[in-house]
Design an enzyme around this catalytic site. Structure first.
Site, PDB file in Angstrom:
ATOM      1  N   ASP A  54     -30.189  82.948  35.593  1.00 20.97           N
ATOM      2  CA  ASP A  54     -30.831  84.210  35.981  1.00 20.97           C
ATOM      3  C   ASP A  54     -32.198  84.351  35.329  1.00 20.97           C
ATOM      4  O   ASP A  54     -33.108  84.938  35.909  1.00 20.97           O
ATOM      5  CB  ASP A  54     -29.917  85.383  35.599  1.00 20.97           C
ATOM      6  CG  ASP A  54     -28.598  85.267  36.334  1.00 20.97           C
ATOM      7  OD1 ASP A  54     -28.604  85.334  37.570  1.00 20.97           O
ATOM      8  OD2 ASP A  54     -27.556  85.042  35.676  1.00 20.97           O
ATOM      9  N   GLY A  60     -25.048  86.226  36.142  1.00 24.47           N
ATOM     10  CA  GLY A  60     -25.284  87.132  37.270  1.00 24.47           C
ATOM     11  C   GLY A  60     -24.094  87.157  38.227  1.00 24.47           C
ATOM     12  O   GLY A  60     -23.853  88.153  38.900  1.00 24.47           O
ATOM     13  N   GLU A 104     -18.821  78.685  32.712  1.00 27.24           N
ATOM     14  CA  GLU A 104     -20.092  77.941  32.791  1.00 27.24           C
ATOM     15  C   GLU A 104     -20.487  77.428  31.408  1.00 27.24           C
ATOM     16  O   GLU A 104     -20.964  76.293  31.259  1.00 27.24           O
ATOM     17  CB  GLU A 104     -21.197  78.841  33.348  1.00 27.24           C
ATOM     18  CG  GLU A 104     -21.037  79.158  34.828  1.00 27.24           C
ATOM     19  CD  GLU A 104     -22.051  80.161  35.350  1.00 27.24           C
ATOM     20  OE1 GLU A 104     -22.335  80.124  36.545  1.00 27.24           O
ATOM     21  OE2 GLU A 104     -22.540  80.996  34.579  1.00 27.24           O
TER      22      GLU A 104
HETATM   23  C1  5RP Z   1     -23.372  82.866  37.683  1.00 30.06           C
HETATM   24  C2  5RP Z   1     -24.665  82.346  37.208  1.00 30.06           C
HETATM   25  C3  5RP Z   1     -25.625  81.844  38.243  1.00 30.06           C
HETATM   26  O1  5RP Z   1     -25.919  80.520  37.976  1.00 30.06           O
HETATM   27  C4  5RP Z   1     -26.865  82.707  38.181  1.00 30.06           C
HETATM   28  O2  5RP Z   1     -26.482  84.059  38.399  1.00 30.06           O
HETATM   29  C5  5RP Z   1     -27.898  82.279  39.222  1.00 30.06           C
HETATM   30  O3  5RP Z   1     -27.419  82.543  40.510  1.00 30.06           O
HETATM   31  P1  5RP Z   1     -28.308  82.321  41.810  1.00 30.06           P
HETATM   32  O4  5RP Z   1     -28.526  80.854  41.941  1.00 30.06           O
HETATM   33  O5  5RP Z   1     -27.459  82.915  42.916  1.00 30.06           O
HETATM   34  O6  5RP Z   1     -29.581  83.082  41.631  1.00 30.06           O
HETATM   35  O7  5RP Z   1     -24.975  82.312  36.043  1.00 30.06           O
HETATM   36  O8  5RP Z   1     -22.625  83.426  36.641  1.00 30.06           O
END
Ligand code: 5RP
Length: 237
Positions: free
Chosen positions: A89, A101, A108
């Site tokens: 993010d 996000g 992760e």
């Molecule tokens: C999920 C994450 C995602 O990698 C991060 O939110 C980015 O998402 P996007 O590629 O849809 O912008 O950390 O927990």
């Protein structure tokens, strides 16, 4: 395809060029990681990459990978992950990240910590000078601890709100059955290492979305002369 999706697609395809046959691969979450997983499945289907075993970072990546016939292996049964590819993010010049996000940052971070290499794929809207000035820091908390944790974060000069679901009444419930507090600190996050440790030390907190000193390489998608391009910035010391 809108320009942000074009950047995400370009960076997802570029990430797959770093994948070699026989790798154990951490499969990230979010929309950019989903494009990367689709790109990987395509290369496997064409026979260009063989004998991959994927490790999911969320139900999202697990379901997608299984639907696309990518062989998957459980995190608990792998001793080593060769490469993890994930989105973010926010990425600062020293490659410190805010993630979560999609509320998947617990798994992760487990996958990233076990990986020999963490490759982050983002479009250029994710690059920031200072973390937490425009994107809230996600903190996963045990369901009955959210109010208590919120009060401690307030004492640390952070304001937080419980993340609410869309298409479901009430809060977002994570893959682990917990809740998410989205936190903004008054002055942003200047010392991610300290904040990461301080927040994880609050009783009731499972994990927060600061990824400190984990990233090996960042691929950034951008649009130049109406064409999607990918570059790999150097880490600022
Ligand atoms: C999920 C994450 C995602 O990698 C991060 O939110 C980015 O998402 P996007 O590629 O849809 O912008 O950390 O927990």
């Amino acid at each position: 395809m809108d320009s942000q999706t074009q950047m995400k697609q370009a960076v997802a395809d570029a990430a797959i060029r770093e994948v070699k046959s026989d790798m154990v691969l951490g499969l990230g979450s979010g929309s950019t990681a989903a494009l990367m997983i689709k790109s990987l499945a395509n290369e496997i289907r064409l026979g260009k990459i063989q004998n991959i075993r994927g490790v999911a970072t969320s139900f999202q990546s697990e379901v997608l990978a299984l639907e696309l016939n990518i062989p998957m292996i459980d995190l608990a049964s792998v001793s080593q992950i060769d490469l993890a590819i994930d989105g973010a993010d926010e990425v600062d010049p020293g490659f410190q990240l805010i993630k979560g996000g999609g509320a998947c940052h617990v798994r992760e971070k487990l996958v990233a910590s076990k990986a020999d290499q963490l490759l982050i794929v983002v479009d250029e809207t994710k690059l920031v000078q200072n973390l937490n000035q425009s994107f809230a820091l996600p903190v996963e908390v045990l369901p009955n601890a959210w109010k208590q944790v919120k009060e401690v974060i307030l004492e640390m000069n952070g304001s937080s709100s419980l993340r609410m679901a869309t298409k479901k009444a009430g809060p977002v419930v994570t893959d682990q059955g917990n809740l998410i507090l989205d936190v903004f600190f008054n002055d942003g996050i200047k010392n991610p290492k300290n904040i990461e440790m301080q927040i994880n030390n609050i009783p009731g907190v499972l994990e927060n979305g600061l990824f400190v000193d984990l990233t090996d390489k960042v691929l950034v998608g951008k649009i130049e002369n109406d064409t999607p391009m990918v570059y790999s910035p150097s880490r600022a010391s």
